[in-house]
Design a protein around this motif. Structure first.
Motif, PDB file in Angstrom:
ATOM      1  N   ARG A  30     -39.135 110.867  83.860  1.00  0.00           N
ATOM      2  CA  ARG A  30     -38.739 111.913  82.924  1.00  0.00           C
ATOM      3  C   ARG A  30     -39.533 113.190  83.179  1.00  0.00           C
ATOM      4  O   ARG A  30     -40.665 113.149  83.612  1.00  0.00           O
ATOM      5  CB  ARG A  30     -38.996 111.457  81.494  1.00  0.00           C
ATOM      6  CG  ARG A  30     -38.160 110.278  81.116  1.00  0.00           C
ATOM      7  CD  ARG A  30     -38.544 109.858  79.715  1.00  0.00           C
ATOM      8  NE  ARG A  30     -37.968 108.588  79.430  1.00  0.00           N
ATOM      9  CZ  ARG A  30     -36.905 108.422  78.667  1.00  0.00           C
ATOM     10  NH1 ARG A  30     -36.323 109.442  78.133  1.00  0.00           N
ATOM     11  NH2 ARG A  30     -36.433 107.221  78.449  1.00  0.00           N
ATOM     12  N   ASN A  31     -38.914 114.294  82.891  1.00  0.00           N
ATOM     13  CA  ASN A  31     -39.633 115.566  82.966  1.00  0.00           C
ATOM     14  C   ASN A  31     -40.647 115.642  81.843  1.00  0.00           C
ATOM     15  O   ASN A  31     -40.437 115.125  80.756  1.00  0.00           O
ATOM     16  CB  ASN A  31     -38.667 116.746  82.852  1.00  0.00           C
ATOM     17  CG  ASN A  31     -37.779 116.870  84.054  1.00  0.00           C
ATOM     18  OD1 ASN A  31     -38.176 116.496  85.152  1.00  0.00           O
ATOM     19  ND2 ASN A  31     -36.584 117.377  83.866  1.00  0.00           N
ATOM     20  N   PHE A  32     -41.728 116.290  82.103  1.00  0.00           N
ATOM     21  CA  PHE A  32     -42.776 116.478  81.108  1.00  0.00           C
ATOM     22  C   PHE A  32     -42.456 117.769  80.360  1.00  0.00           C
ATOM     23  O   PHE A  32     -42.710 118.853  80.839  1.00  0.00           O
ATOM     24  CB  PHE A  32     -44.112 116.546  81.834  1.00  0.00           C
ATOM     25  CG  PHE A  32     -45.298 116.412  80.936  1.00  0.00           C
ATOM     26  CD1 PHE A  32     -45.344 115.443  79.957  1.00  0.00           C
ATOM     27  CD2 PHE A  32     -46.380 117.247  81.085  1.00  0.00           C
ATOM     28  CE1 PHE A  32     -46.444 115.310  79.148  1.00  0.00           C
ATOM     29  CE2 PHE A  32     -47.487 117.125  80.285  1.00  0.00           C
ATOM     30  CZ  PHE A  32     -47.515 116.149  79.309  1.00  0.00           C
ATOM     31  N   LEU A  33     -41.827 117.642  79.221  1.00  0.00           N
ATOM     32  CA  LEU A  33     -41.284 118.782  78.496  1.00  0.00           C
ATOM     33  C   LEU A  33     -42.255 119.320  77.458  1.00  0.00           C
ATOM     34  O   LEU A  33     -42.989 118.575  76.842  1.00  0.00           O
ATOM     35  CB  LEU A  33     -39.991 118.367  77.780  1.00  0.00           C
ATOM     36  CG  LEU A  33     -38.891 117.817  78.671  1.00  0.00           C
ATOM     37  CD1 LEU A  33     -37.745 117.316  77.810  1.00  0.00           C
ATOM     38  CD2 LEU A  33     -38.420 118.872  79.637  1.00  0.00           C
ATOM     39  N   VAL A  81     -43.418 120.597  73.889  1.00  0.00           N
ATOM     40  CA  VAL A  81     -43.049 120.289  72.515  1.00  0.00           C
ATOM     41  C   VAL A  81     -43.185 121.571  71.710  1.00  0.00           C
ATOM     42  O   VAL A  81     -44.241 122.196  71.689  1.00  0.00           O
ATOM     43  CB  VAL A  81     -43.979 119.210  71.918  1.00  0.00           C
ATOM     44  CG1 VAL A  81     -43.678 119.011  70.454  1.00  0.00           C
ATOM     45  CG2 VAL A  81     -43.830 117.917  72.682  1.00  0.00           C
ATOM     46  N   THR A 113     -47.700 119.964  75.188  1.00  0.00           N
ATOM     47  CA  THR A 113     -46.612 119.336  75.925  1.00  0.00           C
ATOM     48  C   THR A 113     -46.599 117.840  75.687  1.00  0.00           C
ATOM     49  O   THR A 113     -47.622 117.241  75.363  1.00  0.00           O
ATOM     50  CB  THR A 113     -46.744 119.609  77.433  1.00  0.00           C
ATOM     51  OG1 THR A 113     -48.005 119.122  77.878  1.00  0.00           O
ATOM     52  CG2 THR A 113     -46.624 121.084  77.744  1.00  0.00           C
ATOM     53  N   GLY A 114     -45.429 117.260  75.851  1.00  0.00           N
ATOM     54  CA  GLY A 114     -45.250 115.831  75.685  1.00  0.00           C
ATOM     55  C   GLY A 114     -43.794 115.540  75.425  1.00  0.00           C
ATOM     56  O   GLY A 114     -42.968 116.448  75.355  1.00  0.00           O
ATOM     57  N   ILE A 115     -43.470 114.263  75.292  1.00  0.00           N
ATOM     58  CA  ILE A 115     -42.095 113.870  74.995  1.00  0.00           C
ATOM     59  C   ILE A 115     -42.098 112.906  73.813  1.00  0.00           C
ATOM     60  O   ILE A 115     -43.139 112.438  73.376  1.00  0.00           O
ATOM     61  CB  ILE A 115     -41.412 113.209  76.221  1.00  0.00           C
ATOM     62  CG1 ILE A 115     -42.136 111.933  76.646  1.00  0.00           C
ATOM     63  CG2 ILE A 115     -41.308 114.190  77.373  1.00  0.00           C
ATOM     64  CD1 ILE A 115     -41.404 111.136  77.722  1.00  0.00           C
ATOM     65  N   LYS A 116     -40.917 112.632  73.301  1.00  0.00           N
ATOM     66  CA  LYS A 116     -40.687 111.700  72.203  1.00  0.00           C
ATOM     67  C   LYS A 116     -41.548 112.010  70.982  1.00  0.00           C
ATOM     68  O   LYS A 116     -42.245 111.140  70.448  1.00  0.00           O
ATOM     69  CB  LYS A 116     -40.892 110.260  72.661  1.00  0.00           C
ATOM     70  CG  LYS A 116     -39.938 109.877  73.781  1.00  0.00           C
ATOM     71  CD  LYS A 116     -40.072 108.444  74.195  1.00  0.00           C
ATOM     72  CE  LYS A 116     -39.050 108.158  75.287  1.00  0.00           C
ATOM     73  NZ  LYS A 116     -39.146 106.814  75.813  1.00  0.00           N
ATOM     74  N   VAL A 131     -47.148 112.961  70.314  1.00  0.00           N
ATOM     75  CA  VAL A 131     -46.334 113.080  71.529  1.00  0.00           C
ATOM     76  C   VAL A 131     -46.926 112.160  72.588  1.00  0.00           C
ATOM     77  O   VAL A 131     -48.073 111.727  72.477  1.00  0.00           O
ATOM     78  CB  VAL A 131     -46.277 114.533  72.071  1.00  0.00           C
ATOM     79  CG1 VAL A 131     -45.607 115.458  71.071  1.00  0.00           C
ATOM     80  CG2 VAL A 131     -47.654 115.040  72.436  1.00  0.00           C
ATOM     81  N   LYS A 137     -46.908 111.075  77.034  1.00  0.00           N
ATOM     82  CA  LYS A 137     -46.522 111.289  78.422  1.00  0.00           C
ATOM     83  C   LYS A 137     -46.418 109.907  79.039  1.00  0.00           C
ATOM     84  O   LYS A 137     -47.403 109.165  79.072  1.00  0.00           O
ATOM     85  CB  LYS A 137     -47.557 112.123  79.171  1.00  0.00           C
ATOM     86  CG  LYS A 137     -47.207 112.315  80.642  1.00  0.00           C
ATOM     87  CD  LYS A 137     -48.262 113.127  81.364  1.00  0.00           C
ATOM     88  CE  LYS A 137     -47.905 113.302  82.829  1.00  0.00           C
ATOM     89  NZ  LYS A 137     -48.988 113.984  83.565  1.00  0.00           N
ATOM     90  N   GLU A 138     -45.200 109.548  79.476  1.00  0.00           N
ATOM     91  CA  GLU A 138     -44.969 108.247  80.087  1.00  0.00           C
ATOM     92  C   GLU A 138     -45.247 108.365  81.583  1.00  0.00           C
ATOM     93  O   GLU A 138     -44.490 108.993  82.309  1.00  0.00           O
ATOM     94  CB  GLU A 138     -43.525 107.808  79.860  1.00  0.00           C
ATOM     95  CG  GLU A 138     -43.193 107.608  78.397  1.00  0.00           C
ATOM     96  CD  GLU A 138     -41.716 107.365  78.167  1.00  0.00           C
ATOM     97  OE1 GLU A 138     -40.893 107.788  78.993  1.00  0.00           O
ATOM     98  OE2 GLU A 138     -41.389 106.750  77.144  1.00  0.00           O
TER      99      GLU A 138
END
Length: 123
Positions: free
Chosen positions: A2-5, A7, A30-33, A48, A50-51
């Protein structure tokens, strides 16, 4: 992967602890979910993640008035889903999958007032 988007959060300007504040956009990190909770004092908490197998993390941002505090909850091969909840003392608790343990065991991170306590809760 996944892209590191980034937040984005609608940050607010507090004039009182009530939930009638003015909100304005701002970037906190930054982070996801992301998962968001607002405590009884009007503090916004956002978790958030980072996977990533080599440098993943969960980070918690807490926003009050014009303050943005952040803390690293854990650094591991974390993976969603992730859930942020506040306990009866308004302390954050985060459930997530930790792929550093066996097959992505469920873990619970609890803020104890001075640091994070992490325990495996299911395998």
């Amino acid at each position: 992967m996944r892209n590191f988007l980034p937040v984005f959060l609608a940050m607010f300007v507090l004039s009182s602890p009530a939930f009638t504040q003015n909100w304005s956009p701002g970037m906190i990190g930054t982070g996801i979910k992301p998962d968001l909770e607002i405590d009884a004092n009007g503090v916004v908490h956002i978790a958030v993640m980072k996977e990533n197998p080599s440098n993943g993390f969960i980070k918690l941002y807490s926003i009050s008035e014009n303050n943005v505090d952040s803390s690293i909850v854990t650094t591991a091969y974390v993976y969603g889903p992730m859930d942020l909840e506040l306990d009866n003392q308004q302390r954050p608790n985060i459930v997530y999958h930790d792929h550093s343990l066996a097959d992505g065991d469920a873990s619970l991170a609890t803020w104890n007032g001075s640091g994070w306590t992490i325990q495996q809760i299911a395998s």
